[in-house]
Write a protein that holds these residues in place. Structure first.
Motif, PDB file in Angstrom:
ATOM      1  N   LEU A   7       0.768  -1.292  -0.211  1.00 49.21           N
ATOM      2  CA  LEU A   7      -0.057  -0.023  -0.070  1.00 49.21           C
ATOM      3  C   LEU A   7       1.001   1.212   0.063  1.00 49.21           C
ATOM      4  CD1 LEU A   7      -3.199  -1.021   2.278  1.00 49.21           C
ATOM      5  CD2 LEU A   7      -2.924  -0.652  -0.205  1.00 49.21           C
ATOM      6  N   GLU A   8       2.137   1.174   0.367  1.00 49.94           N
ATOM      7  CA  GLU A   8       3.293   2.515   0.039  1.00 49.94           C
ATOM      8  C   GLU A   8       3.463   2.490  -1.202  1.00 49.94           C
ATOM      9  OE1 GLU A   8       6.379   2.008   2.941  1.00 49.94           O
ATOM     10  OE2 GLU A   8       5.051   1.661   4.589  1.00 49.94           O
ATOM     11  N   PRO A  10       1.254   2.254  -4.561  1.00 48.03           N
ATOM     12  CA  PRO A  10       0.088   1.931  -5.270  1.00 48.03           C
ATOM     13  C   PRO A  10       0.518   1.898  -6.716  1.00 48.03           C
ATOM     14  CG  PRO A  10      -0.164   4.060  -4.203  1.00 48.03           C
ATOM     15  CD  PRO A  10       1.155   3.199  -3.623  1.00 48.03           C
ATOM     16  N   ALA A  18      -5.047  -2.736  -5.736  1.00 46.63           N
ATOM     17  CA  ALA A  18      -4.816  -1.468  -4.877  1.00 46.63           C
ATOM     18  C   ALA A  18      -6.113  -1.283  -4.167  1.00 46.63           C
ATOM     19  CB  ALA A  18      -4.364  -0.147  -5.501  1.00 46.63           C
ATOM     20  N   ALA A  19      -7.374  -1.474  -4.652  1.00 43.72           N
ATOM     21  CA  ALA A  19      -8.395  -1.263  -4.129  1.00 43.72           C
ATOM     22  C   ALA A  19      -8.830  -2.390  -3.383  1.00 43.72           C
ATOM     23  CB  ALA A  19      -9.597  -0.838  -5.275  1.00 43.72           C
ATOM     24  N   ARG A  22      -6.737  -2.135   0.006  1.00 41.50           N
ATOM     25  CA  ARG A  22      -7.224  -1.202   0.903  1.00 41.50           C
ATOM     26  C   ARG A  22      -8.533  -1.682   1.704  1.00 41.50           C
ATOM     27  NH1 ARG A  22      -5.936   2.138  -3.637  1.00 41.50           N
ATOM     28  NH2 ARG A  22      -8.136   2.232  -4.448  1.00 41.50           N
ATOM     29  N   ALA A  23      -9.313  -2.742   0.989  1.00 42.30           N
ATOM     30  CA  ALA A  23     -10.391  -3.146   1.662  1.00 42.30           C
ATOM     31  C   ALA A  23     -10.037  -4.398   2.590  1.00 42.30           C
ATOM     32  CB  ALA A  23     -11.476  -3.643   0.422  1.00 42.30           C
ATOM     33  N   ALA A  26      -6.334  -4.246   8.308  1.00 44.15           N
ATOM     34  CA  ALA A  26      -5.294  -3.510   8.604  1.00 44.15           C
ATOM     35  C   ALA A  26      -4.030  -4.651   8.594  1.00 44.15           C
ATOM     36  CB  ALA A  26      -5.225  -2.351   9.471  1.00 44.15           C
ATOM     37  N   ALA A  29      -3.619  -6.500   5.322  1.00 47.66           N
ATOM     38  CA  ALA A  29      -3.024  -5.445   4.295  1.00 47.66           C
ATOM     39  C   ALA A  29      -1.510  -5.189   4.528  1.00 47.66           C
ATOM     40  CB  ALA A  29      -3.711  -4.073   4.265  1.00 47.66           C
TER      41      ALA A  29
END
Length: 176
Positions: A7-8, A10, A18-19, A22-23, A26, A29
């Motif tokens: 996620l750092e 994208p 990526a979506a 993000r879903a 935490a 991810a």
């Protein structure tokens, strides 16, 4: 290869990937890493030959479909780099179709929103089944596509088995 939290970066992910990341919760991810690669080594054999990634930890994702009663049934099949998906056996039975075959390149790319040769089970369309070989689900680190040919993802196999639509099937992968 330099692995960083996905996620750092994208810019190294297809938008659906990526979506989907993000879903995720935490902690899940955070367990997904990405590394930039030369697109010319995106295919499994070339990646293994040019990096510290082993064939045993590589996982290939193929999109397969078939028809039943006029309905198109699609699934992703995820097997170790040492194996081939049992399309004519286990995948066909799982989809409950008479004939299963790989999706055409154009269909795979347009339906997934990912580049051919980089399709990953992370971020596939809602409702798609993700058939994960038990050997992949047991990997401490599985290296898969990122949706773009210029990077790879690394994540625990157990996380792949928990993705939306995921089903673990022992014997999905057959030795190549």
């Amino acid at each position: 290869m330099r692995w960083t939290p996905a996620l750092e970066r994208p810019d190294l992910l297809a938008e659906p990937v990526a979506a989907a990341l993000r879903a995720l919760p935490a902690e899940d991810a955070a367990a997904v890493l990405v590394a930039e690669i030369d697109p010319d080594v995106a295919d499994t054999a070339a990646l293994v030959a040019s990096s510290d990634v082993t064939l045993e930890e590589s996982a290939n994702c193929v999109l397969v479909g078939g028809r039943r009663d006029g309905e198109q049934r699609v699934a992703a099949a995820l097997v170790r780099g040492t194996d081939r998906a049992d399309v004519n056996g286990l995948v066909k039975r799982a989809l409950d179709v008479r004939k299963a075959s790989f999706l055409a390149r154009e269909d795979a790319v347009s339906a997934s929103g990912m580049e051919f040769g980089a399709i990953t089970p992370v971020g596939l369309p809602d409702g798609w089944r993700v058939l994960v070989d038990g050997a992949v689900a047991g990997l401490p680190r599985a290296v898969v596509g990122s949706g773009v040919r210029r990077s790879k993802l690394a994540l625990p196999g157990a996380l792949l088995a928990r993705l939306p639509g995921a089903e673990v099937h022992d014997g999905l992968g057959r030795p190549a």
